[in-house]
Enzyme design. Structure first.
Site, PDB file in Angstrom:
ATOM      1  N   CYS A  37       0.840  -1.194   0.000  1.00  0.00           N
ATOM      2  CA  CYS A  37       0.000   0.000   0.000  1.00  0.00           C
ATOM      3  C   CYS A  37       0.874   1.241   0.000  1.00  0.00           C
ATOM      4  CB  CYS A  37      -0.935   0.007   1.207  1.00  0.00           C
ATOM      5  SG  CYS A  37      -0.074   0.135   2.783  1.00  0.00           S
ATOM      6  N   CYS A  40       3.331   1.571   2.781  1.00  0.00           N
ATOM      7  CA  CYS A  40       4.562   0.792   2.563  1.00  0.00           C
ATOM      8  C   CYS A  40       5.565   1.604   1.749  1.00  0.00           C
ATOM      9  CB  CYS A  40       4.241  -0.506   1.828  1.00  0.00           C
ATOM     10  SG  CYS A  40       3.132  -1.633   2.684  1.00  0.00           S
ATOM     11  N   ASP A 453      10.482  24.240 -33.920  1.00  0.00           N
ATOM     12  CA  ASP A 453      11.632  24.711 -34.685  1.00  0.00           C
ATOM     13  C   ASP A 453      11.373  24.347 -36.141  1.00  0.00           C
ATOM     14  OD1 ASP A 453      14.399  25.497 -35.254  1.00  0.00           O
ATOM     15  OD2 ASP A 453      14.708  23.351 -35.548  1.00  0.00           O
ATOM     16  N   ASP A 654      15.230  19.650 -32.586  1.00  0.00           N
ATOM     17  CA  ASP A 654      16.099  18.492 -32.778  1.00  0.00           C
ATOM     18  C   ASP A 654      17.568  18.863 -32.859  1.00  0.00           C
ATOM     19  OD1 ASP A 654      16.197  19.733 -35.292  1.00  0.00           O
ATOM     20  OD2 ASP A 654      16.572  17.813 -36.283  1.00  0.00           O
ATOM     21  N   ASP A 658      18.608  24.225 -30.398  1.00  0.00           N
ATOM     22  CA  ASP A 658      17.316  24.177 -29.727  1.00  0.00           C
ATOM     23  C   ASP A 658      17.424  23.847 -28.245  1.00  0.00           C
ATOM     24  OD1 ASP A 658      16.073  24.588 -32.222  1.00  0.00           O
ATOM     25  OD2 ASP A 658      16.165  22.449 -32.660  1.00  0.00           O
TER      26      ASP A 658
END
Length: 785
Positions: A37, A40, A453, A654, A658
């Site tokens: 639970c 725990c 971009d 990419d 960036d």
């Protein structure tokens, strides 16, 4: 299209978690068994944090994993001892995924065995306890003997089948950290002990005027139902991580190694970098590498989620675990073991699954005080019904207390977030969407603006030279050769296009004596004693070059959405080179899908305004949402401007340029074919490079967050309704002049056995709700919000 190895780097926090005083932080994965639970989870995390050198600990209940951030050298024995002291077992998880799977299967088998035996022994107890009072049965089986038989059947259920609850409850009580095991232990032991005394000392009950009723059936049925719940829960939890197992199953077991012309089969872990491997039709590529000879068609569904074959030949890179469909080829191994793309993806997903959403931290804090509050409510209910309840008051008070303890289990609360996170991130990995952590999912759910971009993201990223416009006195070939020589050391896509065009024309390309690049602007090179510049018209103008030459031709090229690069030498303009980078297939559809989700789509580029507006129109992006001529260092500030308007902003990129913008954005989305720097700054990484993955990623993230919120809502509602009902709220409503009377003869009491069934079903329902994410597909992307 060429297949390529996608470099997936380990995720890094936006602010490095290290300092000169503390040293670098590294993370380790641990398997933790015995948790049931949210309490725990808190207990294990707190135990790990007591170990010197542990900076942070994150525990996932659904996959029974802990990720521990460590500073310096911390012994494994210290971590194991801390977890064991909290009542659980831990062991290193790295490299033992198969062992983890086998351990989970053994746990399920053990639960099944205990449940079957408990159910078999509980059946006669239920029959004797509920039908043994019938007159025909009493004629040949006295009541006292019935109780003795029930005691005999109940003992193994209580002390063997329920032993895990007793151990867990005792450990929690002994350490002052009560959890659900203690709730179950106290509830069942109360019913069992009361019944045992009534069976072995009925005279004492008679002298006290208390009917010697027994509740063995309550104790054994509670244990049996909770075992059933945990069995169903364990099986369902195993299903949430099924996507991860499918990924791991993709890895082949053998490779055909070729040495000195002799081919032999070797285990995959014996393949080394540089080995030559033979790949036959229908086999999976064993590791990441490059094709040396042969041609084939590869199924990249493992990476892209799309079973579209891609042709590959000598010089092309291939990724381990992808499927070789038709031809045979030989390849050279370049990444093996933990360095392959597959294993990097697995590590990224595992890290995401052990992270915590902010909403889960709230649930953990509630769970930390939940059990003591439940004991207080149960004690008050017992006291109230023992004094004011109907006869037999003691028995009624006992059953009420047991019902409160049993129904108030925080299991559903603890499973609400991690099961959804495991199912969602696992499904994302199958679809080529890698999530850094739970915080990224929460950020994705609030995104209102998405900025693309241009080069390499909206466009194919492989521009081509389409026109050469030399000044008078300069030839087109001379212009191109000079530009290619100056750009030879540049990694920019435009530079690569210029060099490729010069090579295709077999022009002489020399190596510059000196070279310097200004990101997003241009380059300065020293060629045979002459200073050569290549870059944007703005860059050339800043360097004192007169850029008015051939301005009409330049304007016409820009109007056609071409990118124009100027070339100058010794302070004079030599001409213009026009390059074109076509829009990626599916870009317009991706933009439309994002708009359908209520997200504003913007474009940001360092290119000139004419080119940017032309390409934006082709992609379906409104002109007012285009920002052109943006320098790399200004991209992050433009993102900040949007954020200052109160908008949650995502950035898709990419390239190296960036990375600052990806880090500045509330959600950084890195395309999988980009540089490692971009992916390190990104919160989501898209393994495949097509733009359809962007709305897919955001749609999946939103859906996962929606399931988490639904799970937590129903987990809270269950306890808010269940605890008062178990405490007798409906009894008061039915009996003490309330506007509602008994329903079909029911007086409002909640039998502990029904409470245990409700508790078990609450946990299972949360896990089953999370499993819906396993079927998430592209159709859900445009379903709106």
């Amino acid at each position: 299209m060429r297949p390529e190895v996608v470099g997936i780097s380990e995720p890094k926090p936006k602010s490095p978690p290290e300092s000169a005083a503390s040293g670098p932080v590294h993370s380790e994965q641990w398997s933790v068994s015995g948790m049931h639970c949210a309490a725990c989870v808190s207990r294990v995390e707190n135990a790990l944090l007591t170990v010197p050198g542990v900076r942070a600990a994150r525990v996932n209940l659904a996959i029974e994993r802990a990720e521990v951030d460590l500073v310096g050298q911390v012994s494994a024995e210290a971590l194991v001892a801390a977890v064991r002291a909290a009542g659980y077992e831990a062991r290193p998880a790295a490299g033992n995924r198969e062992d983890d799977r086998l351990l989970r299967e053994r746990n399920v088998t053990a639960l099944w065995r205990r449940f079957v035996i408990a159910a078999s022994l509980s059946l006669p107890v239920v029959v004797l306890g509920n039908f043994g009072m019938l007159a025909p049965l009493r004629g040949w089986l006295p009541l006292h003997l019935q109780n003795v038989l029930m005691l005999a059947f109940a003992i193994p259920v209580q002390w063997w089948a329920g032993a895990q609850f007793l151990r867990g409850g005792w450990n929690g009580l002994r350490r002052g950290t009560p959890d659900m095991d203690l709730l179950i232990t106290v509830g069942t032991l109360a019913a069992f002990s009361y019944s045992t005394v009534a069976t072995l000392w009925p005279a004492g009950f008679a002298r006290a005027g208390i009917p010697p009723h027994t509740y063995f059936d309550t104790a054994v049925v509670i244990i049996t139902l909770i075992l059933l719940g945990r069995l169903l829960e364990a099986r369902a939890r195993a299903s949430t991580s099924q996507a991860m197992r499918r990924l791991l199953d993709l890895e082949p077991r053998l490779a055909h190694r070729v040495r000195d012309g002799v081919e032999s089969d070797v285990a995959l872990d014996r393949v080394a970098v540089g080995d030559v491997l033979q790949v036959r039709p229908g086999e999976q590529v064993p590791v990441d590498g490059v094709i040396l000879e042969g041609h084939s068609s590869l199924d990249l569904a493992m990476l892209t989620g799309e079973p579209i074959p891609v042709e590959a030949g000598p010089g092309d890179r291939v990724t381990g675990a992808t499927l070789n469909q038709t031809g045979a080829f030989r390849m050279r191994a370049e990444r093996v073991g933990k360095d392959t793309v597959l294993m990097q993806i697995v590590r990224l997903v595992e890290r995401a699954q052990t992270s915590k959403a902010h909403v889960q931290r709230l649930a953990d804090r509630i769970a930390a005080v939940f059990v003591p509050v439940v004991f207080a409510i149960a004690s008050l209910a017992v006291a109230a019904w023992a004094v004011f309840g109907p006869e037999p008051r003691l028995a009624h008070a006992l059953l009420t207390g047991v019902s409160v303890l049993i129904i108030a289990c925080p299991c559903a609360l603890g499973l609400a977030t991690p099961t959804a996170l495991v199912a969602g991130t696992g499904r994302g990995a199958e679809l080529g969407v890698l999530v850094r952590d739970a915080a990224a999912l929460e950020s994705a759910g609030d995104v209102r603006v998405l900025v693309f971009d241009k080069t390499g993201t909206l466009t194919r990223g492989r521009p081509e030279v389409v026109a050469l416009v030399p000044m008078a006195g300069t030839t087109a070939d001379a212009l191109l050769a000079l530009a290619a020589s100056a750009e030879r050391n540049s990694e920019h896509p435009l530079a690569g296009a210029i060099v490729r065009e010069a090579e295709s024309r077999r022009l002489r390309i020399v190596t510059p004596q000196d070279f310097a690049a200004q990101r997003g602007r241009g380059i300065v090179a020293l060629l045979e004693g002459a200073a050569v510049l290549a870059g944007t018209p703005l860059f050339l103008g800043e360097q004192g070059i007169d850029v008015n030459g051939l301005s009409a031709e330049r304007a016409e090229l820009e109007a056609q959405a071409h990118t124009v690069v100027g070339v100058a030498s010794n302070g004079a303009l030599l001409g213009w080179i026009a390059l074109s980078d076509r829009l990626k297939q599916g870009a317009r559809e991706a933009v439309a899908a994002l708009e359908a989700q209520g997200i504003e789509v913007w474009m940001m580029t360092g290119d000139n305004e004419r080119t940017a507006l032309s390409l934006a129109a082709e992609a379906g992006i409104a002109p007012a949402r285009v920002r052109a001529a943006v320098l790399p260092e200004a991209k992050a500030s433009r993102i900040a401007e949007l954020q200052a308007r109160g908008l949650r902003v995502a950035m898709v990129g990419d390239g190296l340029n960036d990375a600052p913008a990806l880090a500045q954005a509330d959600l950084g989305i890195a395309m999988g074919n980009g540089t490692d720097v971009a992916k390190e700054a990104g919160d989501l990484t898209l393994v495949r490079s097509d733009l359809a993955a962007v709305p897919l990623a955001l749609g999946l993230a939103r859906r996962t967050l929606q399931v988490i919120r639904q799970n937590l809502f129903w987990a809270f509602v269950y306890n808010m309704i269940g605890i008062p009902v178990a405490a007798g709220a409906l009894v008061l409503l039915f009996r003490v002049g309330g506007p509602v009377g008994p329903v079909f003869g029911w007086q409002g009491e909640l039998n502990p056995m029904l409470a245990s069934l409700a508790m078990a079903l609450s946990s299972v329902s949360v896990v089953m709700s999370s499993l819906r994410l396993r079927s998430y597909a592209r159709g859900g992307v445009t379903a709106g919000r």
